[in-house]
Every structure is written in C-alpha cells, then in structure tokens.
Design a protein around this motif. Structure first.
Motif, PDB file in Angstrom:
ATOM      1  N   ARG A 197       0.831  -1.205   0.000  1.00  0.00           N
ATOM      2  CA  ARG A 197       0.000   0.000   0.000  1.00  0.00           C
ATOM      3  C   ARG A 197       0.866   1.255   0.000  1.00  0.00           C
ATOM      4  O   ARG A 197       0.581   2.224  -0.708  1.00  0.00           O
ATOM      5  N   GLU A 198       1.934   1.241   0.793  1.00  0.00           N
ATOM      6  CA  GLU A 198       2.831   2.389   0.848  1.00  0.00           C
ATOM      7  C   GLU A 198       3.585   2.566  -0.461  1.00  0.00           C
ATOM      8  O   GLU A 198       3.797   3.698  -0.914  1.00  0.00           O
ATOM      9  N   GLU A 199       3.990   1.461  -1.070  1.00  0.00           N
ATOM     10  CA  GLU A 199       4.704   1.547  -2.341  1.00  0.00           C
ATOM     11  C   GLU A 199       3.821   2.147  -3.432  1.00  0.00           C
ATOM     12  O   GLU A 199       4.247   3.019  -4.189  1.00  0.00           O
ATOM     13  N   ILE A 200       2.587   1.685  -3.505  1.00  0.00           N
ATOM     14  CA  ILE A 200       1.657   2.179  -4.518  1.00  0.00           C
ATOM     15  C   ILE A 200       1.343   3.652  -4.290  1.00  0.00           C
ATOM     16  O   ILE A 200       1.247   4.445  -5.235  1.00  0.00           O
ATOM     17  N   ALA A 201       1.196   4.033  -3.027  1.00  0.00           N
ATOM     18  CA  ALA A 201       0.847   5.416  -2.679  1.00  0.00           C
ATOM     19  C   ALA A 201       1.913   6.416  -3.146  1.00  0.00           C
ATOM     20  O   ALA A 201       1.625   7.606  -3.287  1.00  0.00           O
ATOM     21  N   LYS A 202       3.129   5.946  -3.410  1.00  0.00           N
ATOM     22  CA  LYS A 202       4.185   6.829  -3.902  1.00  0.00           C
ATOM     23  C   LYS A 202       3.888   7.348  -5.312  1.00  0.00           C
ATOM     24  O   LYS A 202       4.393   8.392  -5.715  1.00  0.00           O
ATOM     25  N   PHE A 203       3.069   6.590  -6.060  1.00  0.00           N
ATOM     26  CA  PHE A 203       2.870   6.908  -7.472  1.00  0.00           C
ATOM     27  C   PHE A 203       1.452   7.361  -7.813  1.00  0.00           C
ATOM     28  O   PHE A 203       1.190   7.723  -8.957  1.00  0.00           O
ATOM     29  N   VAL A 204       0.535   7.323  -6.871  1.00  0.00           N
ATOM     30  CA  VAL A 204      -0.865   7.606  -7.182  1.00  0.00           C
ATOM     31  C   VAL A 204      -1.440   8.619  -6.186  1.00  0.00           C
ATOM     32  O   VAL A 204      -0.945   8.775  -5.067  1.00  0.00           O
ATOM     33  N   THR A 205      -2.483   9.277  -6.635  1.00  0.00           N
ATOM     34  CA  THR A 205      -3.252  10.166  -5.759  1.00  0.00           C
ATOM     35  C   THR A 205      -4.722   9.762  -5.707  1.00  0.00           C
ATOM     36  O   THR A 205      -5.430  10.128  -4.771  1.00  0.00           O
ATOM     37  N   ASN A 206      -5.183   9.009  -6.690  1.00  0.00           N
ATOM     38  CA  ASN A 206      -6.579   8.572  -6.709  1.00  0.00           C
ATOM     39  C   ASN A 206      -6.850   7.559  -5.597  1.00  0.00           C
ATOM     40  O   ASN A 206      -5.951   6.846  -5.150  1.00  0.00           O
ATOM     41  N   LYS A 207      -8.087   7.478  -5.199  1.00  0.00           N
ATOM     42  CA  LYS A 207      -8.505   6.556  -4.132  1.00  0.00           C
ATOM     43  C   LYS A 207      -9.361   5.410  -4.678  1.00  0.00           C
ATOM     44  O   LYS A 207     -10.023   4.708  -3.920  1.00  0.00           O
ATOM     45  N   ASN A 208      -9.301   5.198  -5.968  1.00  0.00           N
ATOM     46  CA  ASN A 208     -10.190   4.239  -6.640  1.00  0.00           C
ATOM     47  C   ASN A 208      -9.619   2.820  -6.676  1.00  0.00           C
ATOM     48  O   ASN A 208      -9.758   2.115  -7.670  1.00  0.00           O
ATOM     49  N   TRP A 209      -8.984   2.385  -5.580  1.00  0.00           N
ATOM     50  CA  TRP A 209      -8.327   1.080  -5.636  1.00  0.00           C
ATOM     51  C   TRP A 209      -8.386   0.372  -4.293  1.00  0.00           C
ATOM     52  O   TRP A 209      -8.609   0.980  -3.255  1.00  0.00           O
ATOM     53  N   GLU A 210      -8.170  -0.931  -4.382  1.00  0.00           N
ATOM     54  CA  GLU A 210      -8.195  -1.782  -3.200  1.00  0.00           C
ATOM     55  C   GLU A 210      -7.297  -2.982  -3.446  1.00  0.00           C
ATOM     56  O   GLU A 210      -7.244  -3.517  -4.566  1.00  0.00           O
ATOM     57  N   LEU A 211      -6.578  -3.408  -2.418  1.00  0.00           N
ATOM     58  CA  LEU A 211      -5.786  -4.628  -2.507  1.00  0.00           C
ATOM     59  C   LEU A 211      -6.557  -5.771  -1.877  1.00  0.00           C
ATOM     60  O   LEU A 211      -7.032  -5.671  -0.749  1.00  0.00           O
ATOM     61  N   ILE A 212      -6.672  -6.874  -2.630  1.00  0.00           N
ATOM     62  CA  ILE A 212      -7.328  -8.093  -2.149  1.00  0.00           C
ATOM     63  C   ILE A 212      -6.210  -9.042  -1.723  1.00  0.00           C
ATOM     64  O   ILE A 212      -5.529  -9.633  -2.567  1.00  0.00           O
TER      65      ILE A 212
END
Length: 296
Positions: A197-212
């Motif tokens: 989650r932290e790694e992905i947050a480095k590259f995105v600003t949208n909140k339209n995602w979820e990790l399963i």
C-alpha cells in the motif's frame, strides 16, 4: 469455489473479460514491456548502452530485460539473488535464457541482495561495471508507471472493475492513474504483507483502488495443488494459459470473489493478463521434485 465441471462460465450475473497483455511480445511479456518502454527511451537519451537490474532465480523481469537488451542494442547485467545459482545456470530456464540473450549474470548472497538499493552497493557496481542505467527490481519506477498508464484504452471504458496481479506495485499504479471515475482497480498481491500500500501510494493520488490480500497462497512463489488444478482447468476451458505466481492467483481470486457475491450483479470485470508465462517451466521443476502435479 466455482465447480468448473458444472459451469464453464464465470457467472450469469457478471461479465468477465481478459486483456491479453501477454501477447504484446513473445519474450518482453505483458507489463514488463510496458515498464521497460520509457526506461529504454530514457537510457538512450542519456547515452547509456548498459542496463543493470536485479532479480531472483526465475524472475520475469530479468528475462524481459535480457530480451530487451538483445532486441534494442543494450548490454545487460543481471544481479541475481543467491550465490549457489552460479553453478545451476544450465538447469535454470530463466537464467539460461537471459545468458543466451547476452546478459552478464552476477550472483550475490541474500544478505547483500537486501542492501542492493543502497548508495554503497550501487557504487560497488559502478566500480565493477562502469556507467550503466539502473532499473529497479521488478522494473517499478515513475517511468514504468507511465508505461503502465497506457494499458487501459478507450475500449476499456465499459468496465466497472479492473483487476491485476501485484508484485512491486508499478502496474496497478499505472492502472489507478488512468482509470475513469466510475472504475475501481482491484489488486491481487502475490506477496504476503501490507507494505505494498505504501509503495503504490508513492505513485498515485486517486482513491479508486483496493488490494485483495487473500489469494497469495502463502507468499511469493508459493502454490498448492488447488491452484495448479485451477490453472490447468482454466486453460482447458478457456484456452488461456496462466502463470502460477501472478495471473493464476488473480484469476483464482476473481472466481472466488464472484462465488462469494463480492461483485454487484451485472458488473463488468476486466482482468489484466500481465504475462509471466516463462516462469511456468521453473515452477514445474520444483513441482516435479516434490512429486506433485504439473502445470500443463
């Protein structure tokens, strides 16, 4: 879990399609092609003729970098986790392919591999190999995300959910950035843990995602007979191969979530097939040693 013998489709209530990114290139497969595209362009712009990157024994990324180097005129160096592998190149399909593409392989201990991103270690590589263009393990950086933003096209606007396997987070980051407001991105990590989650947050600003996070099967490169049966049955029914590390786990998860009613009725779901098929041969070596059913 869906019984394939009784039901060949995913669900009468949902539409599921697969985007076959693995067909982009026979060797620089799927998301690896996307991740390398702009990195290779920048390496050329910088006048660098050597690529260096990192990976394990059966790394899709190492195979892709080696193939890209051969095709686009770069020298390539692979820093491989595990000194013991140096004597096993011929029996390892990934490493032997990389070497055949012209990649120089340097094997290091697992202890040193953990510090591979430090300035001190990079300086050691520069002293040994000279100037090079560095591509991180798995290929994920800002330019890789830019390439993965091109996966979704106008024809994909009809889908409500976009699903992809997650390794280092670059592919899902690109999908998140390029998705439309009505679309939700679902990532299926191949690794245990919540650090992605932290790694992905480095590259995105949208909140339209979820990790399963329920379908890693015990962790990276871990599988069981249930997953092997799923992969083989899926290929028999749909004529589409799945790899055991990434896409097999993702599709297993999608099927299971449909059975559990996770998706609203009449949802349109798009699964991104990111490739990784070269890893099947190496996994089958392990399964054969364990006297377990093989992926066919």
């Amino acid at each position: 879990m869906l019984k394939f013998e009784d039901k060949g489709n995913l669900s009468v209530d949902n539409q599921v399609d697969i985007k076959p990114e693995y067909l982009i290139h026979p060797y620089i497969s799927g998301n690896k092609y996307r991740k390398l595209k702009y990195n290779l362009t920048e390496a050329k712009a910088f006048g660098e003729n050597t690529l260096i990157s990192f990976g394990g024994a059966f790394s899709n990324h190492i195979a892709a970098v080696a193939s890209a180097g051969k095709e686009f005129g770069f020298k390539t160096i692979g820093i491989i986790r595990g000194e013991e592998l140096a004597s096993k190149i011929e029996s390892n399909p990934t490493l032997s392919f990389a070497e055949a593409c012209g990649m120089t392989l340097k094997f290091i201990s697992r202890e040193n591999y953990r510090i591979k991103a430090t300035d001190e270690f990079i300086l050691e590589l520069q002293n040994e190999f000279g100037d090079f263009y560095l591509i991180p393990e798995g290929g994920t950086n800002a330019l890789a995300v830019k390439g993965c933003e091109e996966i979704l096209t106008k024809t994909d606007e009809v889908y409500d959910f976009i699903c992809c396997a997650v390794g280092t987070g670059g592919t899902i980051s690109g999908l998140i950035n390029s998705a439309l407001p009505h679309q939700k991105i679902l990532g299926f990590p191949a690794l245990k843990g919540d650090f992605l989650r932290e790694e992905i947050a480095k590259f995105v600003t949208n909140k339209n995602w979820e990790l399963i996070t329920d379908y890693h099967f015990g962790g990276y490169a871990k599988i069981n007979s249930e997953l092997v049966t799923f992969i083989n049955t899926f290929k028999r029914l749909h004529k589409i191969p799945l790899d055991p590390i990434y896409t097999g786990k993702m599709m297993f998860g999608i099927y299971d979530l449909i059975e559990k009613g996770f998706f609203p009725k009449h949802s349109k779901i798009l699964a991104i097939h990111t490739g990784g098929l070269q890893g099947i041969e190496g996994m089958n070596q392990k399964l054969k040693q364990q006297k377990k059913p093989l992926i066919v």
